[in-house]
Design a protein around this motif. Structure first.
Motif, PDB file in Angstrom:
ATOM      1  N   ASP A  14       0.821  -1.194   0.000  1.00 39.92           N
ATOM      2  CA  ASP A  14       0.000   0.000   0.000  1.00 39.92           C
ATOM      3  C   ASP A  14       0.861   1.252   0.000  1.00 39.92           C
ATOM      4  O   ASP A  14       1.597   1.508   0.959  1.00 39.92           O
ATOM      5  N   TRP A  31      -2.387  14.472  -3.752  1.00 41.89           N
ATOM      6  CA  TRP A  31      -3.416  13.566  -3.273  1.00 41.89           C
ATOM      7  C   TRP A  31      -4.239  14.275  -2.213  1.00 41.89           C
ATOM      8  O   TRP A  31      -3.688  14.840  -1.267  1.00 41.89           O
ATOM      9  N   GLY A  33      -6.968  13.897   0.714  1.00 42.75           N
ATOM     10  CA  GLY A  33      -7.560  12.930   1.620  1.00 42.75           C
ATOM     11  C   GLY A  33      -8.874  13.435   2.193  1.00 42.75           C
ATOM     12  O   GLY A  33      -9.007  14.609   2.528  1.00 42.75           O
ATOM     13  N   TYR A  35     -12.779  11.730   4.233  1.00 37.58           N
ATOM     14  CA  TYR A  35     -13.243  10.570   5.001  1.00 37.58           C
ATOM     15  C   TYR A  35     -13.581   9.377   4.119  1.00 37.58           C
ATOM     16  O   TYR A  35     -13.660   8.249   4.593  1.00 37.58           O
ATOM     17  N   GLY A  36     -13.721   9.611   2.799  1.00 38.50           N
ATOM     18  CA  GLY A  36     -14.016   8.508   1.893  1.00 38.50           C
ATOM     19  C   GLY A  36     -12.795   7.862   1.284  1.00 38.50           C
ATOM     20  O   GLY A  36     -12.882   6.783   0.701  1.00 38.50           O
ATOM     21  N   GLY A  37     -11.636   8.512   1.397  1.00 39.32           N
ATOM     22  CA  GLY A  37     -10.429   7.982   0.785  1.00 39.32           C
ATOM     23  C   GLY A  37      -9.580   9.104   0.198  1.00 39.32           C
ATOM     24  O   GLY A  37      -9.669  10.257   0.630  1.00 39.32           O
ATOM     25  N   TYR A  38      -8.758   8.765  -0.786  1.00 42.28           N
ATOM     26  CA  TYR A  38      -7.893   9.724  -1.441  1.00 42.28           C
ATOM     27  C   TYR A  38      -8.244   9.817  -2.928  1.00 42.28           C
ATOM     28  O   TYR A  38      -8.589   8.821  -3.559  1.00 42.28           O
ATOM     29  N   TYR A  39      -8.138  11.036  -3.463  1.00 39.92           N
ATOM     30  CA  TYR A  39      -8.219  11.209  -4.907  1.00 39.92           C
ATOM     31  C   TYR A  39      -7.160  12.208  -5.335  1.00 39.92           C
ATOM     32  O   TYR A  39      -6.605  12.963  -4.523  1.00 39.92           O
ATOM     33  N   THR A  56      -9.589   6.622  -7.832  1.00 37.24           N
ATOM     34  CA  THR A  56      -8.854   5.376  -8.023  1.00 37.24           C
ATOM     35  C   THR A  56      -9.786   4.179  -7.875  1.00 37.24           C
ATOM     36  O   THR A  56     -10.975   4.311  -7.588  1.00 37.24           O
ATOM     37  N   ARG A  58      -9.953   2.291  -5.516  1.00 39.41           N
ATOM     38  CA  ARG A  58     -10.394   2.176  -4.128  1.00 39.41           C
ATOM     39  C   ARG A  58     -11.787   2.766  -3.915  1.00 39.41           C
ATOM     40  O   ARG A  58     -12.375   2.582  -2.855  1.00 39.41           O
ATOM     41  N   TRP A  59     -12.257   3.500  -4.912  1.00 40.78           N
ATOM     42  CA  TRP A  59     -13.609   4.042  -4.862  1.00 40.78           C
ATOM     43  C   TRP A  59     -14.570   3.169  -5.678  1.00 40.78           C
ATOM     44  O   TRP A  59     -15.676   3.592  -5.999  1.00 40.78           O
ATOM     45  N   TYR A  70     -18.004  14.601  -2.960  1.00 42.49           N
ATOM     46  CA  TYR A  70     -16.671  14.783  -2.411  1.00 42.49           C
ATOM     47  C   TYR A  70     -15.970  15.988  -3.037  1.00 42.49           C
ATOM     48  O   TYR A  70     -15.034  16.528  -2.446  1.00 42.49           O
TER      49      TYR A  70
END
Length: 280
Positions: A14, A31, A33, A35-39, A56, A58-59, A70
């Protein structure tokens, strides 16, 4: 070697957890950040006030209806039904299923979020700080060969955008090192760069292709071709950002059709900021 964390990427490695990673040192990119992740964002678009994101794998499972929140609150969602062509549609004509066929969408008022998806093809976000209008394009080799980015620029100009002020971000896509194509594909893309024919040797000189060991094939850098096409269209090189991340080389971050042969995509979107029409 990948610009993210080398040649050892896999789903258990990771980049967010590696202390030795160059993860946050992508020049011109950041990147974000939440609460839902990174974009991923292109810095020049963010600095110009355009809310946007390259998401990514990851979504996965979360589409534009959810992802738009977001980027900005209260925006409408607009996207095409992608068909690997060069049609750019107006956002107001793409408001729900069934989505109209096309591979690009351009804003026609403010508060519209514009979306495209892909899994090796290049997501391209365009924005004009003068008019506030924006566009999103899905640019595979067919789209570049058919000049979808030129069409998006023309659509933006019709809304008061100034070509000289346009900002463009070419998001994560398959890199030239991994994109093996027939020579005929590369030549078709080459003919779209400036309206003239090019040999494979010409394209090597332009750093659009590199040699391949398979006879009749080469490696095509589709993002380099798109950038060169944009420059020939009159856009300033300094206003075109090209993400160095390769979708095939980063399995922990991106879906890749060439790598996995699975129909799965990541989304990219931008929010138009237009108010009144402005002409240059």
């Amino acid at each position: 070697m990948s610009p993210l964390h080398g040649a050892h990427a896999d789903l258990g490695d990771d980049p967010f957890d590696r202390p030795d990673s160059r993860f946050n040192t992508l020049q011109g990119w950041s990147w974000i950040g939440c609460y839902g992740g990174y974009y991923l964002q292109a810095n020049h678009l963010q600095e110009a006030g355009f809310e946007h994101g390259f998401f990514t794998r990851r979504w996965h499972g979360r589409g534009p209806d959810e992802l738009a929140g977001y980027l900005s609150a209260g925006v409408s969602v607009h996207r095409p039904q992608q068909v690997h062509g060069a049609v750019v549609i107006e956002a107001s004509s793409a408001t729900g299923s069934p989505w109209p066929n096309g591979d690009g969408v351009v804003s026609d008022r403010g508060g519209q979020s514009l979306w495209v998806c892909g899994a090796d093809c290049t997501p391209v976000l365009l924005a004009d700080p003068v008019s506030g209008h924006a566009a999103a394009c899905h640019a595979g080799w067919r789209g570049v060969a058919r000049r979808i980015l030129d069409e998006a620029i023309l659509r933006l100009e019709q809304r008061g955008a100034c070509r000289e002020s346009l900002l463009v971000a070419l998001g994560p896509a398959i890199s030239g090192a991994h994109y093996q194509v027939n020579n005929s594909v590369a030549l078709e893309v080459g003919a779209s760069l400036d309206g003239t024919s090019h040999t494979i040797a010409d394209l090597e000189t332009l750093k659009v292709v590199t040699p391949d060991s398979k006879d009749g094939h080469c490696r095509l850098d589709i993002r380099a071709a798109a950038r060169l096409q944009l420059q020939h269209a009159g856009l300033e090189a300094s206003k075109i950002a090209m993400c160095p991340l390769c979708t095939l080389s980063e399995p922990s971050l991106f879906h890749s059709w060439r790598r996995d042969q699975v129909k799965a995509v990541q989304w990219s979107g931008i929010v138009g900021q237009a108010a009144e029409s402005t002409f240059c």
